[in-house]
Design an enzyme around this catalytic site. Structure first.
Site, mmCIF file in Angstrom:
data_model
loop_
_atom_site.group_PDB
_atom_site.id
_atom_site.type_symbol
_atom_site.label_atom_id
_atom_site.label_comp_id
_atom_site.label_asym_id
_atom_site.label_seq_id
_atom_site.Cartn_x
_atom_site.Cartn_y
_atom_site.Cartn_z
ATOM 1 N N TRP A 187 0.823 -1.210 0.000
ATOM 2 C CA TRP A 187 0.000 0.000 0.000
ATOM 3 C C TRP A 187 0.855 1.256 0.000
ATOM 4 C CZ3 TRP A 187 -4.186 -1.530 -1.885
ATOM 5 C CH2 TRP A 187 -4.713 -2.783 -1.550
ATOM 6 N N ASP A 209 -1.412 6.745 6.471
ATOM 7 C CA ASP A 209 -2.518 5.872 6.089
ATOM 8 C C ASP A 209 -2.760 4.910 7.245
ATOM 9 O OD1 ASP A 209 -4.222 3.961 5.081
ATOM 10 O OD2 ASP A 209 -2.965 3.406 3.372
ATOM 11 N N LYS A 253 -12.296 -1.650 7.896
ATOM 12 C CA LYS A 253 -11.569 -2.578 8.773
ATOM 13 C C LYS A 253 -12.083 -2.465 10.208
ATOM 14 C CE LYS A 253 -8.317 -2.721 5.386
ATOM 15 N NZ LYS A 253 -8.031 -3.817 4.463
#
Length: 365
Positions: A106, A176, A200
């Site tokens: 990511w 992030d 999540k």
């Protein structure tokens, strides 16, 4: 299914488990919210009933995460993947560099998007070590005039996480936090911008939370499309256009659930205990199970491991599925096994998985 209430043991990496009581409340209110005769999905985002839900979610998020007054909380769309683009589009000024710390796929994707807008540099990376660890503070190099430093706090694919964040001084730190937001207490004042997809730990997919320091908003680049400017959404209380109303409603209910659990400190203690059950099995397996992450970089959200014998690993995943465990396959890019133990994954599910792993080893050692 594995549990007494016919619910799967859900270890999906995202979208992932939601608290059962939140789902049941949403089910109860689905067709008639707050006596309006309408679902929250049917009403205008300009209505008083929805506006109360919207503002309460923002207020509760600020309270539970101890967000200082000099920060804005935004509800955006497009997931963390759009943030990979919005961050450099807004804050990577011409003639400046931005530092990216690589700890997994990511952060690599974020770096790739930044290259479209300027000159990002890699200030540290654990790629040569197959992303098994988080770089140490003395490995991180950045300049005092960088536009910002960017990192990914938790790496779902490799099962690593930052324990302590680097001190970047006057250089804005942008993070992030998609896969570990609200899983533990953090000092918000260390960050200029935090972004996180909700799917999540905070709710269903479709909502992206952004926590942004107000002075950073003043440094936005010009000539940016209206919808891609953070100030557009800050000025409009995240109501510039139609927001994902049901997702924000669900996020607000998840925040109430976190509050009822005892807040973020209680959630953190529970997460450490849950993950510890599974890590203990790995550590005591004498090599039968092999964890990917180094011990000092282990994530309490995503536990990644392998079984040395590939055929046995396939059998493990097949038998686990039959026993009611869902989502234990590793990411398609790396394979192996992964248990995602997000906030709403109950202790009983982690205990059941730990017991299953012990019994599987006994049968196949």
């Amino acid at each position: 299914m594995g549990t007494t209430n016919n619910r799967a043991y859900n270890f999906n990496a995202g979208p992932s488990a939601l608290p059962l009581e939140v789902l049941e409340k949403a089910q109860k209110e689905l067709v008639n919210f707050n006596g309006t005769g309408m679902s929250i999905m049917e009403m205008s985002h300009r209505s008083k009933d929805y506006e109360a839900v919207h503002n309460e979610a923002i207020a509760r998020l600020k309270k539970l995460y101890a967000i200082p007054e000099n920060y804005e909380v935004l509800f955006l769309q497009g997931g963390a993947s759009l943030q990979f683009t919005m961050v450099p589009m807004n804050f990577l000024q011409e003639g400046k560099k931005a530092s990216y710390i690589l700890t997994g796929v990511w952060s690599e994707k974020a770096l790739k998007e930044a290259k479209l807008f300027g000159e990002p540099v890699i200030s540290a990376s654990s790629k040569e070590n197959q992303y098994r660890n988080i770089p140490t503070s003395n490995e991180i190099k950045f300049d005092s005039d960088d536009a910002y430093v960017h990192l990914t706090s938790n790496n779902t694919i490799y099962g690593t996480a930052w324990r302590d964040f680097p001190d970047t001084g006057d250089v804005p730190l942008i993070v992030d936090m998609s896969s570990d937001i609200f899983s533990k207490a953090v000092d918000i004042s260390k960050f200029a911008l935090i972004y996180a997809g909700a799917q999540k730990n905070l709710g269903p997919s479709g909502v992206t939370v952004v926590i942004i320091r107000k002075d950073l908003l003043e440094k936005e680049n010009t000539n940016i499309p209206t919808m891609l400017k953070y100030s557009t959404h800050a000025d409009a209380n995240s109501l510039y256009n139609t927001p994902p109303t049901f997702g924000i409603y669900m996020l607000g209910e998840v925040l109430k659930w976190i509050e009822n659990q005892g807040g973020v400190p209680a959630i953190e203690r529970n997460n450490v205990e849950k993950a510890g059950l599974i890590y203990d099995v790995i550590d005591n397996s004498k090599g039968f199970y092999k964890g990917h992450a180094t011990e000092d970089s282990r994530s309490f959200m995503n536990i990644t491991f392998r079984i040395a014998d590939e055929e046995l690993e396939k059998q493990f995943l097949a038998e686990a599925k039959e026993a009611g465990f869902v989502g234990l396959n590793g990411h398609r890019s790396v394979g192996g096994c992964r248990a995602s133990t997000y906030n709403a994954v109950p202790f009983e599910a982690c205990k059941a998985l730990a017991d299953f792993m012990v019994e599987f080893q006994k049968k196949h050692q």
